[in-house]
Motif scaffolding. Structure first.
Motif, short mmCIF file in Angstrom:
data_model
loop_
_atom_site.label_atom_id
_atom_site.label_comp_id
_atom_site.label_asym_id
_atom_site.label_seq_id
_atom_site.Cartn_x
_atom_site.Cartn_y
_atom_site.Cartn_z
N ALA A 145 13.56 23.76 17.29
CA ALA A 145 14.83 23.20 18.45
C ALA A 145 14.30 21.64 18.71
O ALA A 145 15.20 20.90 18.79
N VAL A 146 12.97 21.33 18.85
CA VAL A 146 12.50 20.04 19.22
C VAL A 146 12.94 19.02 17.98
O VAL A 146 13.46 17.90 18.21
N VAL A 147 12.80 19.43 16.86
CA VAL A 147 13.24 18.60 15.55
C VAL A 147 14.70 18.23 15.53
O VAL A 147 15.07 17.12 15.17
N ALA A 148 15.67 19.30 16.05
CA ALA A 148 16.82 19.02 15.87
C ALA A 148 17.37 17.87 16.86
O ALA A 148 18.36 17.29 16.89
N THR A 149 16.63 17.51 17.94
CA THR A 149 16.99 16.59 18.87
C THR A 149 16.91 15.20 18.15
O THR A 149 17.06 14.21 18.81
N SER A 150 16.07 15.18 16.97
CA SER A 150 15.93 14.02 16.52
C SER A 150 16.87 12.95 16.22
O SER A 150 17.08 11.62 16.01
N VAL A 151 18.54 13.64 16.02
CA VAL A 151 19.72 12.93 16.00
C VAL A 151 20.24 12.38 17.36
O VAL A 151 21.30 11.83 17.12
N CYS A 152 19.53 12.76 18.45
CA CYS A 152 20.14 12.47 19.72
C CYS A 152 19.68 11.47 20.30
O CYS A 152 18.36 10.92 20.63
N SER A 153 20.55 10.37 21.02
CA SER A 153 20.35 9.55 21.74
C SER A 153 20.30 9.73 23.16
O SER A 153 19.65 9.03 23.82
N GLN A 154 21.02 10.82 23.56
CA GLN A 154 20.84 11.41 24.94
C GLN A 154 20.88 12.87 24.87
O GLN A 154 21.37 13.45 23.77
N LEU A 155 19.96 13.33 25.60
CA LEU A 155 19.58 14.90 25.71
C LEU A 155 19.94 15.55 26.98
O LEU A 155 19.40 15.08 28.09
N ASP A 156 20.87 16.49 27.06
CA ASP A 156 21.50 16.90 28.37
C ASP A 156 20.66 18.59 28.39
O ASP A 156 20.24 18.93 29.56
N HIS A 157 20.44 19.27 27.23
CA HIS A 157 20.16 20.58 27.57
C HIS A 157 19.69 21.17 25.91
O HIS A 157 20.47 20.67 24.95
N ILE A 158 18.90 22.11 25.94
CA ILE A 158 18.43 22.77 24.86
C ILE A 158 18.42 24.43 25.17
O ILE A 158 17.69 24.58 26.10
N PRO A 283 24.25 39.46 15.48
CA PRO A 283 24.00 37.83 15.87
C PRO A 283 22.96 37.38 14.95
O PRO A 283 22.04 38.12 14.26
N PRO A 284 22.75 36.26 14.59
CA PRO A 284 21.74 35.57 13.80
C PRO A 284 20.18 35.87 14.54
O PRO A 284 20.29 35.94 15.92
N LEU A 285 19.29 35.73 13.89
CA LEU A 285 18.09 35.86 14.64
C LEU A 285 17.84 34.63 15.66
O LEU A 285 17.51 35.04 17.00
N TRP A 286 18.25 33.44 15.17
CA TRP A 286 18.31 32.41 16.47
C TRP A 286 19.59 31.46 16.54
O TRP A 286 19.95 31.33 15.32
N ARG A 287 19.95 31.42 17.77
CA ARG A 287 20.89 30.37 17.83
C ARG A 287 20.34 29.26 18.51
O ARG A 287 19.85 29.33 19.58
N ILE A 288 20.40 27.88 18.14
CA ILE A 288 19.95 26.86 18.90
C ILE A 288 21.19 25.84 19.18
O ILE A 288 21.93 25.38 18.40
N HIS A 289 21.35 25.57 20.48
CA HIS A 289 22.26 24.47 20.65
C HIS A 289 21.63 23.67 21.69
O HIS A 289 21.12 23.72 22.73
N VAL A 290 21.77 22.17 21.19
CA VAL A 290 21.24 21.01 21.53
C VAL A 290 22.52 20.29 22.24
O VAL A 290 23.32 19.96 21.37
N ALA A 291 22.68 20.36 23.49
CA ALA A 291 23.71 19.52 24.07
C ALA A 291 23.16 18.00 24.40
O ALA A 291 22.16 17.84 24.97
N GLY A 292 23.94 17.18 24.07
CA GLY A 292 23.49 15.75 24.14
C GLY A 292 24.49 14.69 23.39
O GLY A 292 25.68 15.29 23.09
N GLN A 293 24.20 13.63 23.00
CA GLN A 293 24.90 12.74 22.31
C GLN A 293 23.99 12.42 20.96
O GLN A 293 23.33 11.43 20.85
N PRO A 294 24.59 12.84 19.72
CA PRO A 294 25.47 13.91 19.56
C PRO A 294 24.76 15.27 19.93
O PRO A 294 23.51 15.34 20.23
N GLY A 295 25.68 16.20 20.12
CA GLY A 295 25.22 17.66 19.84
C GLY A 295 24.80 18.42 18.89
O GLY A 295 25.18 17.80 17.68
N VAL A 296 24.03 19.30 18.69
CA VAL A 296 23.62 20.06 17.53
C VAL A 296 23.65 21.60 17.56
O VAL A 296 23.41 22.03 18.77
N ARG A 297 24.24 22.24 16.72
CA ARG A 297 24.16 23.72 16.63
C ARG A 297 23.80 24.30 15.30
O ARG A 297 23.83 23.77 14.29
#
Length: 353
Positions: A145-158, A283-297
């Motif tokens: 989940a932390v690595v997924a934020t690598s594309v975010c310039s802004q982070l709202d919520h994980i 459901p999948p084992l994990w769903r990860i949602h990074v809300a930010g700019q951009p977001g990641v699912r």
């Protein structure tokens, strides 16, 4: 070189780690601690369904402490309250052995006071390192989940959502006492920190959010809980025994990390014995949602190699793999309490040893 490894405990996860150590060319099993009298005195290979190793399982902790080893894989089962395994881990660390835990210790620095001081003192005394490794705690939140934020310039919520079908779990004590299934939901307050399952898990996942925050450069104001329990819609028959209609069949554990007054991190875990209360019946084992700019699912599952007909699950294999890949890092680390790095990848040079 070979890493000299002690395996501590041989439940479902521990036994899979034991097999991984026996099978790996860069690992040498030098000791095996077990909790059950039925396993004491048996060869580790017999317990792991492997060829004889010459390593005999023991319930004598002092004999384990006297061994020369690089690392102990600590796979003791969850037991209330969180931190109940500190005493044995303190002794292992003080004896000069690095310790990898699959159930907690993601970031003991989250705590203040006597517990943190004792863990640090044990590392200092033994010149040893303590680190967590596993899937969750471990891979899903602190790494993926932390690595997924690598594309975010802004982070709202994980948000990390894990969904685990518990119907195959066979141990009744674990299912009904430790995890709380089958209890009367009218008599349970899942957010009461003294309730057995909550007392086991709250501290563990507080450290998970704390480790995430450390990696992200965030400062947590606090961690709130928002746990929910759901009643069985019918009489259920699962591997551990029956659950009567109306008994707890599904627990949704939720921890929320608050930063500057707003929820920034959420860990949500669904443990279920029926799919009636799931939004997605598969459901999948994990769903990860990074809300930010951009977001990641991300949607992540684990699977076994084609043709593997063993009873060992992909999740068990994943825990063992995560531990094996962490061993070189822990053994090379400076003594102390270590937050798991963002990457602990497969090591080809070790696999070819």
């Amino acid at each position: 070189m070979k890493y000299r490894v002690i395996q501590w405990a041989t439940g479902a996860m521990g036994k899979t780690c034991l097999r991984a150590v026996i099978d790996h060319p860069a690992m040498e099993l030098v000791g095996l601690y077990v909790y059950g009298d039925d396993k004491a005195g048996r060869d580790a290979g017999d317990i792991a369904r492997r060829a004889p190793t010459g390593v005999i399982a023991t319930r004598d902790a002092e004999a384990i402490l006297a061994l020369e080893a690089d690392v102990v894989i600590h796979c003791a089962r969850l037991a209330p309250p969180y931190g109940s395994h500190d005493a044995e881990i303190l002794k292992l660390l003080a004896s000069g052995k690095n310790v990898i835990s699959i159930n907690g210790y993601s970031r003991p620095q989250h705590w203040v006071g006597a517990r943190l001081a004792a863990l640090q003192a044990a590392c200092d005394a033994g010149g040893s390192t303590l680190m967590a490794a596993g899937l969750n705690p471990g891979f899903a939140a602190e790494q993926l989940a932390v690595v997924a934020t690598s594309v975010c310039s802004q982070l709202d919520h994980i948000e990390v959502v894990e969904s685990v079908d518990c119907r195959p779990v066979r141990n009744p004590d674990y299912v009904f006492r430790i995890l709380g299934f089958g209890s009367d939901p009218e008599t349970v307050d899942a957010n009461d920190p003294t309730w057995g399952p909550a007392s086991s898990l709250n501290g563990m996942y507080a450290e998970v959010l704390s480790a995430m925050a450390e990696h992200l450069g965030l400062t947590l104001d606090r961690i709130d809980t928002d746990h929910r329990v759901f009643a069985a819609t019918e009489d259920l028959s699962v591997a551990a025994g029956p659950i009567a209609k109306g008994g707890i069949s599904h627990v949704n554990w939720r921890w929320r990390g608050v930063v500057e007054g707003a929820v920034k991190l959420t860990m949500s875990i669904h443990w279920y014995m029926e799919d009636a209360h799931l939004d997605d019946p598969d459901p999948p084992l994990w769903r990860i949602h990074v809300a930010g700019q951009p977001g990641v699912r991300l949607s992540v599952d684990l699977e076994k190699r084609a043709g593997d007909a063993t009873a060992t699950s992909a999740e068990q294999l994943g825990v063992a793999g995560a531990v094996i890949n962490a061993i070189p890092l822990v053994c090379a680390a400076e003594p102390g309490l270590m937050t798991r790095p963002l990457a602990t990848p497969f090591r080809g040079e070790l696999a070819a040893a």
